[in-house]
Design an enzyme around this catalytic site. Structure first.
Site, PDB file in Angstrom:
ATOM      1  N   LEU A 117       0.819  -1.044   0.018  1.00 40.61           N
ATOM      2  CA  LEU A 117       0.045  -0.029   0.152  1.00 40.61           C
ATOM      3  C   LEU A 117       0.853   1.227  -0.119  1.00 40.61           C
ATOM      4  O   LEU A 117       0.298   2.330  -0.386  1.00 40.61           O
ATOM      5  CB  LEU A 117      -0.903  -0.110   1.131  1.00 40.61           C
ATOM      6  N   GLY A 118       1.967   1.149   0.491  1.00 40.20           N
ATOM      7  CA  GLY A 118       2.755   2.314   0.750  1.00 40.20           C
ATOM      8  C   GLY A 118       4.063   2.043   1.490  1.00 40.20           C
ATOM      9  O   GLY A 118       4.298   1.121   2.043  1.00 40.20           O
ATOM     10  N   GLY A 163       7.393   4.313   4.096  1.00 45.38           N
ATOM     11  CA  GLY A 163       7.416   5.362   4.976  1.00 45.38           C
ATOM     12  C   GLY A 163       8.697   5.295   5.663  1.00 45.38           C
ATOM     13  O   GLY A 163       9.538   4.461   5.473  1.00 45.38           O
ATOM     14  N   MET A 220       9.130   4.133   8.689  1.00 48.19           N
ATOM     15  CA  MET A 220       9.216   3.271   9.495  1.00 48.19           C
ATOM     16  C   MET A 220       9.329   1.883   8.752  1.00 48.19           C
ATOM     17  O   MET A 220       9.964   0.741   9.226  1.00 48.19           O
ATOM     18  CB  MET A 220       8.147   3.044  10.352  1.00 48.19           C
ATOM     19  N   GLY A 221       8.705   1.766   7.453  1.00 49.17           N
ATOM     20  CA  GLY A 221       8.785   0.424   6.556  1.00 49.17           C
ATOM     21  C   GLY A 221       7.810   0.713   5.721  1.00 49.17           C
ATOM     22  O   GLY A 221       7.537   1.404   5.013  1.00 49.17           O
ATOM     23  N   VAL A 223       4.125  -0.900   4.019  1.00 49.45           N
ATOM     24  CA  VAL A 223       2.648  -0.922   4.674  1.00 49.45           C
ATOM     25  C   VAL A 223       1.851  -1.742   3.389  1.00 49.45           C
ATOM     26  O   VAL A 223       2.126  -1.763   2.265  1.00 49.45           O
ATOM     27  CB  VAL A 223       1.827   0.428   4.860  1.00 49.45           C
ATOM     28  N   LYS A 273       2.071  -3.382   9.051  1.00 50.53           N
ATOM     29  CA  LYS A 273       3.248  -2.361   8.800  1.00 50.53           C
ATOM     30  C   LYS A 273       4.329  -3.051   9.317  1.00 50.53           C
ATOM     31  O   LYS A 273       4.562  -3.604  10.264  1.00 50.53           O
ATOM     32  CB  LYS A 273       3.120  -1.238   9.592  1.00 50.53           C
ATOM     33  N   ASP A 323       1.768  13.093  15.129  1.00 51.91           N
ATOM     34  CA  ASP A 323       1.671  13.139  13.735  1.00 51.91           C
ATOM     35  C   ASP A 323       0.305  13.267  13.110  1.00 51.91           C
ATOM     36  O   ASP A 323       0.369  12.507  12.021  1.00 51.91           O
ATOM     37  CB  ASP A 323       2.675  12.238  13.173  1.00 51.91           C
TER      38      ASP A 323
END
Length: 514
Positions: A13-14, A16, A18-19, A21, A35, A129
Protein backbone atom coordinates in the site's frame (compact mmCIF):
# COMPACT_ATOMS: atom_id res chain seq x y z
CA UNK A 1 8.25 -12.31 2.79
CA UNK A 2 4.67 -13.40 2.03
CA UNK A 3 3.43 -14.20 5.56
CA UNK A 4 4.32 -12.61 8.90
CA UNK A 5 2.69 -13.32 12.24
CA UNK A 6 0.04 -15.41 10.46
CA UNK A 7 -0.97 -12.50 8.19
CA UNK A 8 -0.73 -13.15 4.44
CA UNK A 9 0.61 -10.05 2.68
CA UNK A 10 -1.47 -9.38 -0.43
CA UNK A 11 -0.12 -6.15 -1.89
CA UNK A 12 1.93 -3.13 -0.97
CA UNK A 13 0.00 0.00 0.00
CA UNK A 14 2.91 2.36 0.59
CA UNK A 15 6.32 3.03 2.11
CA UNK A 16 7.40 5.37 4.87
CA UNK A 17 10.07 6.14 7.42
CA UNK A 18 9.21 3.07 9.47
CA UNK A 19 8.90 0.50 6.73
CA UNK A 20 6.48 -0.96 4.21
CA UNK A 21 2.70 -1.00 4.55
CA UNK A 22 0.77 -3.99 3.18
CA UNK A 23 -2.83 -5.00 2.73
CA UNK A 24 -3.07 -8.42 4.31
CA UNK A 25 -5.48 -11.27 4.98
CA UNK A 26 -5.96 -12.15 8.63
CA UNK A 27 -5.87 -15.74 9.93
CA UNK A 28 -9.69 -15.67 10.05
CA UNK A 29 -10.05 -14.47 6.44
CA UNK A 30 -10.64 -10.77 7.04
CA UNK A 31 -8.58 -7.80 5.88
CA UNK A 32 -6.04 -5.79 7.85
CA UNK A 33 -3.13 -3.42 7.31
CA UNK A 34 0.29 -4.75 8.28
CA UNK A 35 3.21 -2.36 8.74
CA UNK A 36 6.48 -4.28 8.37
CA UNK A 37 9.18 -2.29 10.18
CA UNK A 38 12.60 -1.80 8.60
CA UNK A 39 14.85 -4.64 9.88
CA UNK A 40 17.55 -2.22 11.02
CA UNK A 41 15.08 -0.64 13.42
CA UNK A 42 13.96 -3.96 14.88
CA UNK A 43 17.58 -4.87 15.61
CA UNK A 44 17.93 -1.88 17.93
CA UNK A 45 17.21 -2.92 21.58
CA UNK A 46 16.02 0.62 22.40
CA UNK A 47 13.55 0.45 19.53
CA UNK A 48 12.24 -2.90 20.72
CA UNK A 49 11.54 -1.44 24.16
CA UNK A 50 9.73 1.55 22.66
CA UNK A 51 7.87 -0.74 20.28
CA UNK A 52 6.45 -2.88 23.10
CA UNK A 53 5.58 0.16 25.21
CA UNK A 54 3.92 2.23 22.48
CA UNK A 55 2.02 -0.69 20.97
CA UNK A 56 0.62 -1.61 24.39
CA UNK A 57 -0.55 1.98 24.85
CA UNK A 58 -2.02 2.20 21.34
CA UNK A 59 -4.02 -0.99 21.86
CA UNK A 60 -5.76 0.67 24.83
CA UNK A 61 -7.24 3.36 22.57
CA UNK A 62 -11.01 3.05 22.19
CA UNK A 63 -12.33 2.55 18.66
CA UNK A 64 -14.14 5.89 18.42
CA UNK A 65 -13.27 7.27 14.94
CA UNK A 66 -9.90 5.48 14.91
CA UNK A 67 -8.36 2.55 13.05
CA UNK A 68 -7.35 0.47 16.08
CA UNK A 69 -4.19 -1.55 16.56
CA UNK A 70 -5.16 -5.24 16.34
CA UNK A 71 -1.87 -7.07 16.77
CA UNK A 72 1.90 -6.63 16.84
CA UNK A 73 5.03 -8.70 17.26
CA UNK A 74 8.58 -9.46 16.19
CA UNK A 75 9.13 -12.52 13.99
CA UNK A 76 12.56 -13.64 12.74
CA UNK A 77 14.01 -10.28 13.69
CA UNK A 78 11.32 -8.28 11.85
CA UNK A 79 8.81 -6.18 13.77
CA UNK A 80 5.29 -5.80 12.46
CA UNK A 81 2.21 -3.83 13.48
CA UNK A 82 -1.35 -4.78 12.47
CA UNK A 83 -4.14 -2.22 12.29
CA UNK A 84 -7.71 -2.33 11.10
CA UNK A 85 -8.13 -1.94 7.34
CA UNK A 86 -10.01 1.25 6.47
CA UNK A 87 -11.42 1.39 2.97
CA UNK A 88 -11.43 4.91 1.58
CA UNK A 89 -9.18 7.81 0.51
CA UNK A 90 -7.21 9.93 2.91
CA UNK A 91 -8.20 13.52 3.57
CA UNK A 92 -5.32 14.97 1.56
CA UNK A 93 -6.35 12.97 -1.50
CA UNK A 94 -10.02 13.88 -1.11
CA UNK A 95 -9.31 17.62 -0.85
CA UNK A 96 -6.92 17.42 -3.79
CA UNK A 97 -9.40 15.59 -6.02
CA UNK A 98 -12.71 17.06 -4.87
CA UNK A 99 -11.93 20.38 -3.25
CA UNK A 100 -12.53 21.45 0.36
CA UNK A 101 -15.83 20.88 2.17
CA UNK A 102 -17.57 23.76 3.93
CA UNK A 103 -20.25 24.58 6.48
CA UNK A 104 -21.94 21.58 8.07
CA UNK A 105 -19.79 19.28 5.96
CA UNK A 106 -16.61 20.60 7.54
CA UNK A 107 -18.18 20.42 11.00
CA UNK A 108 -18.86 16.69 10.55
CA UNK A 109 -15.18 16.11 9.77
CA UNK A 110 -14.09 18.29 12.70
CA UNK A 111 -16.27 16.34 15.13
CA UNK A 112 -14.96 13.00 13.91
CA UNK A 113 -11.28 13.91 14.25
CA UNK A 114 -11.84 15.53 17.65
CA UNK A 115 -13.61 12.36 18.79
CA UNK A 116 -10.61 10.28 17.74
CA UNK A 117 -8.23 12.57 19.64
CA UNK A 118 -10.40 12.28 22.74
CA UNK A 119 -10.16 8.48 22.59
CA UNK A 120 -6.40 8.61 21.94
CA UNK A 121 -5.73 11.01 24.82
CA UNK A 122 -7.95 9.05 27.23
CA UNK A 123 -5.63 6.07 26.70
CA UNK A 124 -2.61 8.16 27.66
CA UNK A 125 -1.35 8.35 24.05
CA UNK A 126 -0.27 11.40 22.05
CA UNK A 127 -0.57 11.10 18.29
CA UNK A 128 2.40 13.39 17.47
CA UNK A 129 1.84 13.27 13.71
CA UNK A 130 -1.78 14.16 12.99
CA UNK A 131 -2.02 15.28 9.36
CA UNK A 132 -4.47 14.93 6.43
CA UNK A 133 -2.84 11.73 5.15
CA UNK A 134 -3.41 10.16 8.59
CA UNK A 135 -7.17 10.76 8.35
CA UNK A 136 -8.92 8.14 6.23
CA UNK A 137 -12.48 8.67 4.97
CA UNK A 138 -14.27 5.36 5.46
CA UNK A 139 -17.90 4.55 4.66
CA UNK A 140 -18.58 4.93 8.40
CA UNK A 141 -16.86 8.30 8.81
CA UNK A 142 -13.33 9.65 9.32
CA UNK A 143 -10.78 7.33 10.89
CA UNK A 144 -7.53 8.57 12.43
CA UNK A 145 -4.57 6.23 11.96
CA UNK A 146 -0.95 5.91 13.15
CA UNK A 147 -1.55 7.38 16.62
CA UNK A 148 1.52 7.17 18.84
CA UNK A 149 3.59 5.60 16.08
CA UNK A 150 5.83 8.66 15.58
CA UNK A 151 7.21 7.95 19.05
CA UNK A 152 8.72 4.70 17.78
CA UNK A 153 11.23 6.46 15.53
CA UNK A 154 13.40 9.14 17.13
CA UNK A 155 16.59 11.03 16.50
CA UNK A 156 18.64 8.35 18.25
CA UNK A 157 17.24 5.61 16.03
CA UNK A 158 17.65 7.47 12.74
CA UNK A 159 20.73 9.70 12.76
CA UNK A 160 20.14 13.19 11.45
CA UNK A 161 16.38 13.15 12.04
CA UNK A 162 16.12 15.82 14.72
CA UNK A 163 12.43 16.65 14.55
CA UNK A 164 9.63 14.10 14.26
CA UNK A 165 6.31 14.81 12.62
CA UNK A 166 5.14 16.64 9.48
CA UNK A 167 6.33 20.28 9.48
CA UNK A 168 3.12 21.82 8.11
CA UNK A 169 1.06 20.55 11.07
CA UNK A 170 3.55 20.66 13.94
CA UNK A 171 2.93 22.68 17.09
CA UNK A 172 5.43 25.43 18.03
CA UNK A 173 6.63 23.46 21.07
CA UNK A 174 7.22 20.46 18.82
CA UNK A 175 9.35 22.60 16.51
CA UNK A 176 11.39 23.77 19.49
CA UNK A 177 11.96 20.18 20.63
CA UNK A 178 10.10 20.68 23.92
CA UNK A 179 8.22 17.90 25.76
CA UNK A 180 4.86 17.24 24.14
CA UNK A 181 1.40 17.07 25.69
CA UNK A 182 -2.01 16.31 24.14
CA UNK A 183 -2.20 20.04 23.35
CA UNK A 184 0.19 19.39 20.42
CA UNK A 185 -2.44 17.13 18.84
CA UNK A 186 -5.12 19.79 19.35
CA UNK A 187 -2.88 22.26 17.52
CA UNK A 188 -2.49 19.78 14.66
CA UNK A 189 -6.29 19.30 14.65
CA UNK A 190 -6.64 23.02 13.98
CA UNK A 191 -4.16 22.82 11.12
CA UNK A 192 -5.89 19.81 9.58
CA UNK A 193 -9.30 21.49 9.74
CA UNK A 194 -7.84 24.70 8.30
CA UNK A 195 -6.42 22.68 5.40
CA UNK A 196 -9.67 20.77 4.89
CA UNK A 197 -11.76 23.95 4.93
CA UNK A 198 -9.57 26.06 2.65
CA UNK A 199 -7.48 23.62 0.61
CA UNK A 200 -4.33 25.49 1.74
CA UNK A 201 -1.56 24.59 4.18
CA UNK A 202 -2.04 26.79 7.27
CA UNK A 203 1.52 28.19 7.05
CA UNK A 204 2.00 28.03 3.30
CA UNK A 205 4.59 26.16 1.31
CA UNK A 206 8.34 26.42 0.96
CA UNK A 207 11.23 24.60 2.52
CA UNK A 208 10.78 22.91 5.93
CA UNK A 209 12.91 25.57 7.72
CA UNK A 210 10.73 28.34 6.27
CA UNK A 211 7.52 26.62 7.36
CA UNK A 212 8.88 25.89 10.83
CA UNK A 213 9.91 29.53 11.25
CA UNK A 214 6.36 30.69 10.42
CA UNK A 215 4.85 28.17 12.85
CA UNK A 216 6.90 29.59 15.72
CA UNK A 217 6.69 33.28 14.81
CA UNK A 218 3.55 33.85 12.75
CA UNK A 219 -0.16 33.00 12.82
CA UNK A 220 -1.90 30.54 10.48
CA UNK A 221 -3.75 31.71 7.38
CA UNK A 222 -7.41 30.93 8.16
CA UNK A 223 -9.02 33.09 5.47
CA UNK A 224 -11.97 31.24 3.97
CA UNK A 225 -13.17 29.46 7.12
CA UNK A 226 -16.60 30.50 8.34
CA UNK A 227 -16.74 32.62 11.48
CA UNK A 228 -17.66 29.87 13.94
CA UNK A 229 -15.15 27.30 12.70
CA UNK A 230 -12.44 29.92 12.43
CA UNK A 231 -12.91 30.89 16.07
CA UNK A 232 -12.56 27.26 17.22
CA UNK A 233 -9.49 26.69 15.03
CA UNK A 234 -7.85 29.88 16.29
CA UNK A 235 -8.18 28.70 19.89
CA UNK A 236 -6.85 25.28 18.96
CA UNK A 237 -3.80 26.85 17.28
CA UNK A 238 -2.83 29.19 20.09
CA UNK A 239 0.95 29.48 20.44
CA UNK A 240 0.69 28.77 24.18
CA UNK A 241 -0.32 25.12 24.74
CA UNK A 242 -2.05 26.08 28.00
CA UNK A 243 -4.50 28.28 26.08
CA UNK A 244 -5.68 25.53 23.74
CA UNK A 245 -8.90 23.61 24.45
CA UNK A 246 -8.76 19.89 25.20
CA UNK A 247 -10.24 17.36 22.78
CA UNK A 248 -13.25 17.11 25.08
CA UNK A 249 -13.68 20.88 24.96
CA UNK A 250 -13.46 20.79 21.16
CA UNK A 251 -16.36 18.33 21.08
CA UNK A 252 -18.36 20.48 23.49
CA UNK A 253 -17.85 23.57 21.32
CA UNK A 254 -18.62 21.79 18.06
CA UNK A 255 -21.69 19.89 19.21
CA UNK A 256 -22.95 22.02 22.08
CA UNK A 257 -23.16 20.92 25.69
CA UNK A 258 -21.31 18.02 27.22
CA UNK A 259 -20.72 15.30 24.61
CA UNK A 260 -19.33 11.79 25.00
CA UNK A 261 -17.24 10.08 22.30
CA UNK A 262 -20.03 7.53 21.79
CA UNK A 263 -22.58 10.28 21.17
CA UNK A 264 -20.23 12.13 18.82
CA UNK A 265 -19.43 8.95 16.87
CA UNK A 266 -23.12 8.24 16.33
CA UNK A 267 -23.66 11.79 15.11
CA UNK A 268 -20.84 11.47 12.59
CA UNK A 269 -21.88 8.05 11.31
CA UNK A 270 -25.55 8.91 10.98
CA UNK A 271 -24.82 12.11 9.04
CA UNK A 272 -21.98 10.71 6.91
CA UNK A 273 -23.86 10.75 3.59
CA UNK A 274 -23.65 12.02 0.03
CA UNK A 275 -25.36 15.21 -1.04
CA UNK A 276 -28.63 15.44 -2.86
CA UNK A 277 -32.01 13.83 -2.38
CA UNK A 278 -32.45 10.12 -2.99
CA UNK A 279 -33.95 9.23 -6.37
CA UNK A 280 -37.36 7.59 -6.65
CA UNK A 281 -37.59 3.79 -6.55
CA UNK A 282 -36.36 2.03 -9.66
CA UNK A 283 -39.23 0.99 -11.96
CA UNK A 284 -37.41 -2.29 -12.57
CA UNK A 285 -37.44 -3.21 -8.86
CA UNK A 286 -40.16 -1.27 -7.05
CA UNK A 287 -40.38 -1.28 -3.29
CA UNK A 288 -43.57 -3.00 -2.27
CA UNK A 289 -45.47 -1.69 0.74
CA UNK A 290 -45.06 -3.56 3.98
CA UNK A 291 -47.59 -6.36 4.02
CA UNK A 292 -49.50 -7.98 6.84
CA UNK A 293 -47.63 -9.24 9.84
CA UNK A 294 -45.52 -12.25 8.88
CA UNK A 295 -46.11 -11.88 5.14
CA UNK A 296 -42.39 -11.35 4.58
CA UNK A 297 -41.36 -14.57 6.30
CA UNK A 298 -39.85 -16.97 3.80
CA UNK A 299 -39.23 -20.66 4.46
CA UNK A 300 -35.86 -22.00 3.49
CA UNK A 301 -32.63 -23.67 4.51
CA UNK A 302 -31.07 -23.12 7.78
CA UNK A 303 -16.38 10.93 -9.73
CA UNK A 304 -16.47 10.26 -6.00
CA UNK A 305 -18.48 12.63 -3.86
CA UNK A 306 -17.68 13.90 -0.42
CA UNK A 307 -19.28 11.62 2.23
CA UNK A 308 -20.83 14.52 4.08
CA UNK A 309 -24.27 15.44 5.31
CA UNK A 310 -26.75 16.90 2.88
CA UNK A 311 -26.89 20.24 4.63
CA UNK A 312 -26.88 22.25 7.81
CA UNK A 313 -30.46 21.36 8.69
CA UNK A 314 -29.69 17.63 8.67
CA UNK A 315 -26.63 18.08 10.89
CA UNK A 316 -28.55 20.31 13.29
CA UNK A 317 -31.29 17.71 13.57
CA UNK A 318 -28.72 14.99 14.18
CA UNK A 319 -26.98 16.94 16.90
CA UNK A 320 -30.30 17.49 18.60
CA UNK A 321 -30.97 13.77 18.52
CA UNK A 322 -33.66 13.87 15.82
CA UNK A 323 -31.92 11.70 13.28
CA UNK A 324 -34.98 10.60 11.28
CA UNK A 325 -35.82 12.89 8.38
CA UNK A 326 -39.29 12.81 6.87
CA UNK A 327 -40.68 14.15 3.62
CA UNK A 328 -43.76 16.31 3.45
CA UNK A 329 -45.82 13.19 2.73
CA UNK A 330 -44.60 11.51 5.92
CA UNK A 331 -42.45 8.86 4.19
CA UNK A 332 -38.97 8.48 5.70
CA UNK A 333 -36.13 9.83 3.56
CA UNK A 334 -32.39 9.31 3.87
CA UNK A 335 -30.61 9.46 6.20
CA UNK A 336 -33.17 7.32 8.07
CA UNK A 337 -33.22 6.43 11.77
CA UNK A 338 -35.78 3.84 12.79
CA UNK A 339 -38.73 4.62 14.93
CA UNK A 340 -40.00 1.06 15.19
CA UNK A 341 -43.44 2.38 16.09
CA UNK A 342 -43.83 3.89 12.63
CA UNK A 343 -44.98 1.44 9.95
CA UNK A 344 -42.83 -1.54 11.00
CA UNK A 345 -44.90 -4.74 10.86
CA UNK A 346 -46.13 -5.97 14.24
CA UNK A 347 -47.91 -9.27 14.87
CA UNK A 348 -47.75 -13.04 14.36
CA UNK A 349 -47.62 -15.30 11.31
CA UNK A 350 -46.53 -18.81 10.39
CA UNK A 351 -42.97 -17.54 10.17
CA UNK A 352 -42.90 -16.09 13.65
CA UNK A 353 -43.76 -12.99 15.63
CA UNK A 354 -42.66 -9.33 15.62
CA UNK A 355 -43.24 -6.90 18.48
CA UNK A 356 -42.02 -3.66 20.00
CA UNK A 357 -40.22 -3.60 23.30
CA UNK A 358 -39.05 -0.36 24.88
CA UNK A 359 -38.14 1.30 21.60
CA UNK A 360 -36.58 -1.88 20.18
CA UNK A 361 -37.86 -4.41 17.64
CA UNK A 362 -38.14 -8.11 18.58
CA UNK A 363 -38.11 -10.84 15.94
CA UNK A 364 -39.02 -14.38 16.99
CA UNK A 365 -38.50 -16.70 14.02
CA UNK A 366 -40.04 -20.18 13.99
CA UNK A 367 -38.05 -23.30 13.02
CA UNK A 368 -37.64 -23.71 9.26
CA UNK A 369 -38.38 -20.05 8.51
CA UNK A 370 -36.41 -16.87 7.79
CA UNK A 371 -38.32 -13.97 9.27
CA UNK A 372 -37.36 -10.75 7.52
CA UNK A 373 -38.94 -7.32 7.92
CA UNK A 374 -38.70 -4.17 5.83
CA UNK A 375 -37.93 -0.63 6.89
CA UNK A 376 -40.60 1.78 5.61
CA UNK A 377 -38.29 3.59 3.18
CA UNK A 378 -39.30 5.46 0.05
CA UNK A 379 -36.38 4.34 -2.11
CA UNK A 380 -32.70 3.52 -2.37
CA UNK A 381 -30.22 5.83 -4.15
CA UNK A 382 -28.73 4.32 -7.29
CA UNK A 383 -25.21 4.39 -5.79
CA UNK A 384 -26.35 2.25 -2.85
CA UNK A 385 -26.81 2.47 0.90
CA UNK A 386 -25.16 1.80 4.23
CA UNK A 387 -27.35 -0.08 6.73
CA UNK A 388 -26.49 -0.37 10.42
CA UNK A 389 -28.21 -1.99 13.38
CA UNK A 390 -27.49 -2.99 16.96
CA UNK A 391 -28.70 -6.51 17.62
CA UNK A 392 -28.66 -9.06 20.42
CA UNK A 393 -29.46 -12.77 20.39
CA UNK A 394 -32.02 -13.11 23.18
CA UNK A 395 -33.01 -16.77 22.95
CA UNK A 396 -32.28 -19.83 20.83
CA UNK A 397 -29.65 -20.44 18.18
CA UNK A 398 -29.31 -19.23 14.61
CA UNK A 399 -28.28 -16.33 12.43
CA UNK A 400 -29.49 -12.75 12.27
CA UNK A 401 -28.52 -9.44 10.76
CA UNK A 402 -29.49 -6.87 8.14
CA UNK A 403 -30.25 -7.00 4.44
CA UNK A 404 -30.32 -4.67 1.44
CA UNK A 405 -31.51 -4.53 -2.15
CA UNK A 406 -34.50 -6.64 -1.22
CA UNK A 407 -37.57 -7.42 -3.27
CA UNK A 408 -40.65 -7.89 -1.09
CA UNK A 409 -42.33 -9.86 -3.86
CA UNK A 410 -39.65 -12.49 -4.49
CA UNK A 411 -37.64 -12.42 -1.27
CA UNK A 412 -34.41 -11.81 -3.21
CA UNK A 413 -31.89 -9.77 -1.20
CA UNK A 414 -28.32 -9.53 0.08
CA UNK A 415 -27.91 -10.66 3.70
CA UNK A 416 -25.23 -9.76 6.24
CA UNK A 417 -25.33 -12.38 8.97
CA UNK A 418 -23.82 -13.09 12.36
CA UNK A 419 -24.46 -16.21 14.42
CA UNK A 420 -24.57 -16.80 18.14
CA UNK A 421 -21.59 -19.14 17.77
CA UNK A 422 -19.42 -16.29 16.46
CA UNK A 423 -19.40 -16.48 12.66
CA UNK A 424 -20.13 -13.77 10.10
CA UNK A 425 -20.93 -14.01 6.40
CA UNK A 426 -22.31 -12.17 3.39
CA UNK A 427 -24.91 -13.99 1.31
CA UNK A 428 -27.23 -13.66 -1.65
CA UNK A 429 -30.78 -14.88 -1.24
CA UNK A 430 -32.59 -16.02 -4.39
CA UNK A 431 -35.67 -18.20 -4.90
CA UNK A 432 -35.63 -19.34 -1.27
CA UNK A 433 -31.97 -20.39 -1.33
CA UNK A 434 -28.80 -18.73 -0.06
CA UNK A 435 -25.45 -18.44 -1.82
CA UNK A 436 -22.51 -17.47 0.37
CA UNK A 437 -20.50 -14.67 -1.22
CA UNK A 438 -18.02 -14.28 1.64
CA UNK A 439 -17.30 -16.36 4.73
CA UNK A 440 -18.18 -17.65 7.10
CA UNK A 441 -15.34 -16.11 9.15
CA UNK A 442 -14.77 -16.36 12.88
CA UNK A 443 -15.47 -13.20 14.88
CA UNK A 444 -15.25 -12.28 18.54
CA UNK A 445 -18.41 -13.31 20.35
CA UNK A 446 -20.32 -10.48 21.98
CA UNK A 447 -23.59 -9.97 23.84
CA UNK A 448 -24.43 -7.09 21.51
CA UNK A 449 -23.39 -6.76 17.89
CA UNK A 450 -23.26 -3.62 15.81
CA UNK A 451 -23.78 -4.81 12.23
CA UNK A 452 -22.94 -2.37 9.42
CA UNK A 453 -23.42 -3.28 5.77
CA UNK A 454 -22.65 -1.32 2.63
CA UNK A 455 -24.36 -2.21 -0.66
CA UNK A 456 -22.80 -0.06 -3.38
CA UNK A 457 -23.17 0.04 -7.14
CA UNK A 458 -19.84 0.00 -8.98
CA UNK A 459 -20.50 -0.10 -12.70
CA UNK A 460 -22.09 -3.43 -13.59
CA UNK A 461 -21.50 -5.02 -10.18
CA UNK A 462 -22.66 -4.61 -6.61
CA UNK A 463 -19.93 -4.45 -3.98
CA UNK A 464 -20.85 -5.62 -0.49
CA UNK A 465 -18.91 -4.81 2.70
CA UNK A 466 -19.64 -5.85 6.29
CA UNK A 467 -18.41 -4.48 9.60
CA UNK A 468 -19.06 -6.04 12.99
CA UNK A 469 -18.49 -3.96 16.13
CA UNK A 470 -16.57 -1.44 13.98
CA UNK A 471 -14.16 -4.03 12.49
CA UNK A 472 -14.26 -4.93 8.80
CA UNK A 473 -15.01 -8.64 8.54
CA UNK A 474 -15.51 -9.13 4.84
CA UNK A 475 -16.09 -7.82 1.33
CA UNK A 476 -17.62 -9.37 -1.76
CA UNK A 477 -18.69 -8.41 -5.27
CA UNK A 478 -21.73 -9.74 -7.12
CA UNK A 479 -21.28 -9.74 -10.90
CA UNK A 480 -23.83 -12.44 -11.79
CA UNK A 481 -27.23 -10.79 -12.18
CA UNK A 482 -26.65 -8.32 -9.34
CA UNK A 483 -29.74 -6.92 -7.67
CA UNK A 484 -30.87 -3.37 -8.31
CA UNK A 485 -31.99 -0.81 -5.71
CA UNK A 486 -34.64 -2.14 -3.37
CA UNK A 487 -35.64 -2.40 0.27
CA UNK A 488 -33.64 -2.86 3.46
CA UNK A 489 -34.40 -4.34 6.84
CA UNK A 490 -33.61 -6.92 9.49
CA UNK A 491 -34.02 -10.69 9.72
CA UNK A 492 -33.57 -13.75 11.92
CA UNK A 493 -33.46 -17.49 11.18
CA UNK A 494 -33.09 -20.40 13.64
CA UNK A 495 -30.71 -23.30 12.95
CA UNK A 496 -32.35 -25.76 15.35
CA UNK A 497 -35.84 -27.13 15.96
CA UNK A 498 -36.53 -24.28 18.38
CA UNK A 499 -37.40 -20.61 17.69
CA UNK A 500 -34.74 -17.94 17.76
CA UNK A 501 -35.43 -14.49 19.20
CA UNK A 502 -33.36 -11.42 18.30
CA UNK A 503 -33.67 -7.88 19.67
CA UNK A 504 -32.81 -5.03 17.28
CA UNK A 505 -32.14 -1.90 19.34
CA UNK A 506 -31.51 0.44 16.39
CA UNK A 507 -31.68 0.61 12.62
CA UNK A 508 -30.19 3.31 10.37
CA UNK A 509 -29.86 3.79 6.62
CA UNK A 510 -27.92 6.42 4.71
CA UNK A 511 -26.64 6.76 1.14
CA UNK A 512 -23.37 5.06 0.27
CA UNK A 513 -20.60 7.14 -1.21
CA UNK A 514 -20.85 7.46 -4.95
Amino acid sequence: MNVIGGYALRRELGRGGMGVVHLATTPTGGLAVVKVIHPELARDPAFRRRFDREVAAARRVARFCTAPVLDAGIEDGVAYLVTEYVKGPDLAQAVREQGPPAGANLEALAVGIATALHAIHEAGVIHRDLKPSNVLLSPLGPRVIDFGIAQLVDSQTLPGQEILGTPAFMAPEQVRGEPLTPAADVYAWGGVIAFAGTGRLPFGGGSPPEVLYRIVNEGPNLAGLDEHMRAVVERAMAKDPAKRPSAQRLLDELIGGRSTPAMATQVVERTWAGTGAPPPPSPERPIAPVGPAGSEARPGKARRRWPWVAGTAVLAAALAGGLAAYTALGTPALPYHADFAASWAIGASDGGRTEQEGGAYLLTANPGWRLWKSAPLSGEPAEGIVVSSRARLVRGSGEFGVWCRGDAGTGDRYEFAVTGSGEASIGKRHAGRSTVLHGPVRVSRSADYRVVAQCAQRGGKVTLSMWLNDALVGEAADTRDPYGPGGAGVYAAPDTAKPVQVRFASFDVRPAKG
